[in-house]
Design a protein around this motif. Structure first.
Motif, PDB file in Angstrom:
ATOM      1  N   UNK A 164       0.888 -21.059 -11.011  1.00  0.00           N
ATOM      2  CA  UNK A 164       2.119 -20.332 -10.654  1.00  0.00           C
ATOM      3  C   UNK A 164       2.376 -20.393  -9.155  1.00  0.00           C
ATOM      4  N   UNK A 165       3.611 -20.125  -8.784  1.00  0.00           N
ATOM      5  CA  UNK A 165       3.973 -20.100  -7.372  1.00  0.00           C
ATOM      6  C   UNK A 165       3.554 -18.806  -6.699  1.00  0.00           C
ATOM      7  N   UNK A 166       3.449 -17.727  -7.481  1.00  0.00           N
ATOM      8  CA  UNK A 166       3.116 -16.418  -6.927  1.00  0.00           C
ATOM      9  C   UNK A 166       2.103 -15.727  -7.831  1.00  0.00           C
ATOM     10  N   UNK A 167       1.155 -15.029  -7.217  1.00  0.00           N
ATOM     11  CA  UNK A 167       0.185 -14.199  -7.921  1.00  0.00           C
ATOM     12  C   UNK A 167       0.489 -12.748  -7.569  1.00  0.00           C
ATOM     13  N   UNK A 168       0.691 -11.917  -8.595  1.00  0.00           N
ATOM     14  CA  UNK A 168       0.931 -10.489  -8.414  1.00  0.00           C
ATOM     15  C   UNK A 168      -0.245  -9.734  -9.016  1.00  0.00           C
ATOM     16  N   UNK A 169      -0.924  -8.928  -8.207  1.00  0.00           N
ATOM     17  CA  UNK A 169      -2.127  -8.246  -8.662  1.00  0.00           C
ATOM     18  C   UNK A 169      -1.974  -6.741  -8.458  1.00  0.00           C
ATOM     19  N   UNK A 170      -2.237  -5.967  -9.516  1.00  0.00           N
ATOM     20  CA  UNK A 170      -2.088  -4.522  -9.481  1.00  0.00           C
ATOM     21  C   UNK A 170      -3.463  -3.864  -9.443  1.00  0.00           C
ATOM     22  N   UNK A 193       0.828  -1.200   0.000  1.00  0.00           N
ATOM     23  CA  UNK A 193       0.000   0.000   0.000  1.00  0.00           C
ATOM     24  C   UNK A 193       0.866   1.256   0.000  1.00  0.00           C
ATOM     25  N   UNK A 194       0.327   2.312  -0.607  1.00  0.00           N
ATOM     26  CA  UNK A 194       1.023   3.585  -0.630  1.00  0.00           C
ATOM     27  C   UNK A 194       0.314   4.541  -1.556  1.00  0.00           C
ATOM     28  N   UNK A 195       0.625   5.832  -1.471  1.00  0.00           N
ATOM     29  CA  UNK A 195      -0.032   6.825  -2.320  1.00  0.00           C
ATOM     30  C   UNK A 195       0.414   6.709  -3.773  1.00  0.00           C
ATOM     31  N   UNK A 196      -0.299   7.388  -4.671  1.00  0.00           N
ATOM     32  CA  UNK A 196       0.094   7.420  -6.077  1.00  0.00           C
ATOM     33  C   UNK A 196       1.508   7.970  -6.196  1.00  0.00           C
ATOM     34  N   UNK A 197       2.308   7.333  -7.064  1.00  0.00           N
ATOM     35  CA  UNK A 197       3.672   7.774  -7.269  1.00  0.00           C
ATOM     36  C   UNK A 197       4.664   7.278  -6.247  1.00  0.00           C
ATOM     37  N   UNK A 198       4.223   6.378  -5.361  1.00  0.00           N
ATOM     38  CA  UNK A 198       5.115   5.904  -4.294  1.00  0.00           C
ATOM     39  C   UNK A 198       6.049   4.797  -4.748  1.00  0.00           C
ATOM     40  N   UNK A 199       5.770   4.199  -5.924  1.00  0.00           N
ATOM     41  CA  UNK A 199       6.630   3.122  -6.423  1.00  0.00           C
ATOM     42  C   UNK A 199       5.986   1.755  -6.377  1.00  0.00           C
ATOM     43  N   UNK A 200       4.682   1.691  -6.035  1.00  0.00           N
ATOM     44  CA  UNK A 200       4.011   0.393  -5.877  1.00  0.00           C
ATOM     45  C   UNK A 200       4.065  -0.442  -7.160  1.00  0.00           C
ATOM     46  N   UNK A 201       3.603   0.139  -8.248  1.00  0.00           N
ATOM     47  CA  UNK A 201       3.521  -0.624  -9.493  1.00  0.00           C
ATOM     48  C   UNK A 201       4.909  -0.934 -10.026  1.00  0.00           C
ATOM     49  N   UNK A 202       5.847   0.000  -9.887  1.00  0.00           N
ATOM     50  CA  UNK A 202       7.222  -0.276 -10.323  1.00  0.00           C
ATOM     51  C   UNK A 202       7.784  -1.476  -9.580  1.00  0.00           C
ATOM     52  N   UNK A 203       7.566  -1.535  -8.275  1.00  0.00           N
ATOM     53  CA  UNK A 203       8.057  -2.671  -7.496  1.00  0.00           C
ATOM     54  C   UNK A 203       7.378  -3.963  -7.948  1.00  0.00           C
ATOM     55  N   UNK A 204       6.088  -3.927  -8.196  1.00  0.00           N
ATOM     56  CA  UNK A 204       5.375  -5.111  -8.668  1.00  0.00           C
ATOM     57  C   UNK A 204       5.988  -5.622  -9.973  1.00  0.00           C
ATOM     58  N   UNK A 205       6.282  -4.715 -10.893  1.00  0.00           N
ATOM     59  CA  UNK A 205       6.838  -5.109 -12.188  1.00  0.00           C
ATOM     60  C   UNK A 205       8.252  -5.669 -12.042  1.00  0.00           C
ATOM     61  N   UNK A 206       9.022  -5.129 -11.108  1.00  0.00           N
ATOM     62  CA  UNK A 206      10.352  -5.683 -10.855  1.00  0.00           C
ATOM     63  C   UNK A 206      10.243  -7.081 -10.254  1.00  0.00           C
ATOM     64  N   UNK A 207       9.376  -7.246  -9.259  1.00  0.00           N
ATOM     65  CA  UNK A 207       9.198  -8.555  -8.633  1.00  0.00           C
ATOM     66  C   UNK A 207       8.697  -9.584  -9.631  1.00  0.00           C
ATOM     67  N   UNK A 208       7.915  -9.124 -10.621  1.00  0.00           N
ATOM     68  CA  UNK A 208       7.384 -10.023 -11.643  1.00  0.00           C
ATOM     69  C   UNK A 208       8.278 -10.201 -12.842  1.00  0.00           C
ATOM     70  N   UNK A 209       9.521  -9.694 -12.761  1.00  0.00           N
ATOM     71  CA  UNK A 209      10.500  -9.839 -13.859  1.00  0.00           C
ATOM     72  C   UNK A 209      10.034  -9.169 -15.152  1.00  0.00           C
ATOM     73  N   UNK A 210       9.198  -8.140 -15.027  1.00  0.00           N
ATOM     74  CA  UNK A 210       8.792  -7.345 -16.184  1.00  0.00           C
ATOM     75  C   UNK A 210       9.728  -6.149 -16.375  1.00  0.00           C
ATOM     76  N   UNK A 211      10.316  -5.676 -15.279  1.00  0.00           N
ATOM     77  CA  UNK A 211      11.308  -4.612 -15.298  1.00  0.00           C
ATOM     78  C   UNK A 211      12.564  -5.119 -14.596  1.00  0.00           C
ATOM     79  N   UNK A 212      13.715  -4.815 -15.152  1.00  0.00           N
ATOM     80  CA  UNK A 212      14.970  -5.181 -14.491  1.00  0.00           C
ATOM     81  C   UNK A 212      15.343  -4.093 -13.495  1.00  0.00           C
ATOM     82  N   UNK A 213      15.773  -4.449 -12.297  1.00  0.00           N
ATOM     83  CA  UNK A 213      16.197  -3.419 -11.350  1.00  0.00           C
ATOM     84  C   UNK A 213      17.473  -2.741 -11.818  1.00  0.00           C
ATOM     85  N   UNK A 214      17.660  -1.490 -11.428  1.00  0.00           N
ATOM     86  CA  UNK A 214      18.915  -0.792 -11.734  1.00  0.00           C
ATOM     87  C   UNK A 214      20.052  -1.351 -10.890  1.00  0.00           C
ATOM     88  N   UNK A 215      19.735  -1.777  -9.676  1.00  0.00           N
ATOM     89  CA  UNK A 215      20.709  -2.448  -8.814  1.00  0.00           C
ATOM     90  C   UNK A 215      19.949  -3.248  -7.773  1.00  0.00           C
TER      91      UNK A 215
END
Length: 244
Positions: A164-170, A41-63
């Motif tokens: 799947x082993x994990x379900x990620x829901x946005x 949970x968090x406000x708009x622009x807090x990074x929620x969806x970005x983190x979801x996409x990284x955890x789901x291997x849709x975005x590669x982390x910068x580090x």
């Protein structure tokens, strides 16, 4: 202790360049465990969806490092990441992403098609997945003839069908009324508690809080310390999800 499905350590993600550069994630440590239902949970622009996409291997982390079902993702190419997604991760999005010319069952079966599972057996699995979300009787119905809540349940069935082993829901309840939202959350809670999946739901909807085992709060790309020394907090026992 339940098995760790996803483990993120020191995850940072920078989006854009130059004057438009945004540090979306600024050092995230997070684990998702089998059988646990987590809200992010968090406000708009807090990074929620970005983190979801990284955890789901849709975005590669910068580090930082990400491990999915014991497999580190560092250095894995696009094809390898796609394989991790196919083998281990089911996605549920706010906007459903259903093909309007395909029936509910055919939309669910698409998740098996990309795994080269086709034919009568795949069709049977698609209908079984629809049965899990209470829509077996709508298997031959087009998305345009379904309500918003029914379309979201089709999308959830599609995420479930390959086990799947994990379900990620946005934001899965954002476009739904209270009754449909609670129905969706019960299905996702069941996926965690009865079917032993790790489930992470990104939301800013306080109505879904009673369904959570754990709430993780994010703000400005960082997990928020809740005062216990840990950025994660236990909310309710599992059984509470089914009293709503």
């Amino acid at each position: 202790m339940n098995e760790i499905i996803i483990e993120a350590a020191g995850i940072k993600k920078t989006l854009g360049r130059g004057a438009g550069e945004v540090k979306a994630l600024r050092g995230i440590d997070l684990t998702l465990r089998r059988g646990e239902f987590t809200l992010l949970m968090g406000p708009s622009g807090s990074g929620k969806t970005t983190l979801l996409l990284v955890l789901g291997c849709m975005l590669a982390p910068s580090s930082g490092t990400l491990t999915v079902c014991g497999t580190p993702t560092s250095g894995v190419d696009k094809e390898g990441l796609a394989q991790i997604r196919r083998d281990h991760i089911g996605f549920v999005f706010q906007s459903y992403h259903l093909f309007p010319t395909l029936t509910a069952a055919q939309n669910v079966q698409l998740a098996l098609d990309i795994r080269h599972e086709r034919g009568r057996k795949a069709g049977k699995r698609a209908r079984e997945a629809l049965n899990l979300v209470g829509l077996e009787q709508k298997a031959d119905t087009l998305p345009g003839e379904l309500s918003g809540g029914e379309q979201q349940r089709v999308a959830i069935a599609r995420a479930f069908v390959a086990n799947p082993s994990v379900i990620l829901a946005d934001e899965p309840t954002a476009a739904l009324d209270g009754n449909n939202g609670r129905s969706i959350m019960r299905i996702l809670a069941d996926a965690a508690h009865q079917r032993e999946r790790a489930v992470l739901v990104v939301t800013h909807d306080p109505r879904v809080i009673p369904f959570a085992d754990r709430i993780v709060e994010i703000e400005d790309g960082l997990l928020v310390d809740t005062g216990s020394g840990e950025p994660e907090r236990l909310h309710l026992p599992k059984a509470a999800a089914f009293r709503s």
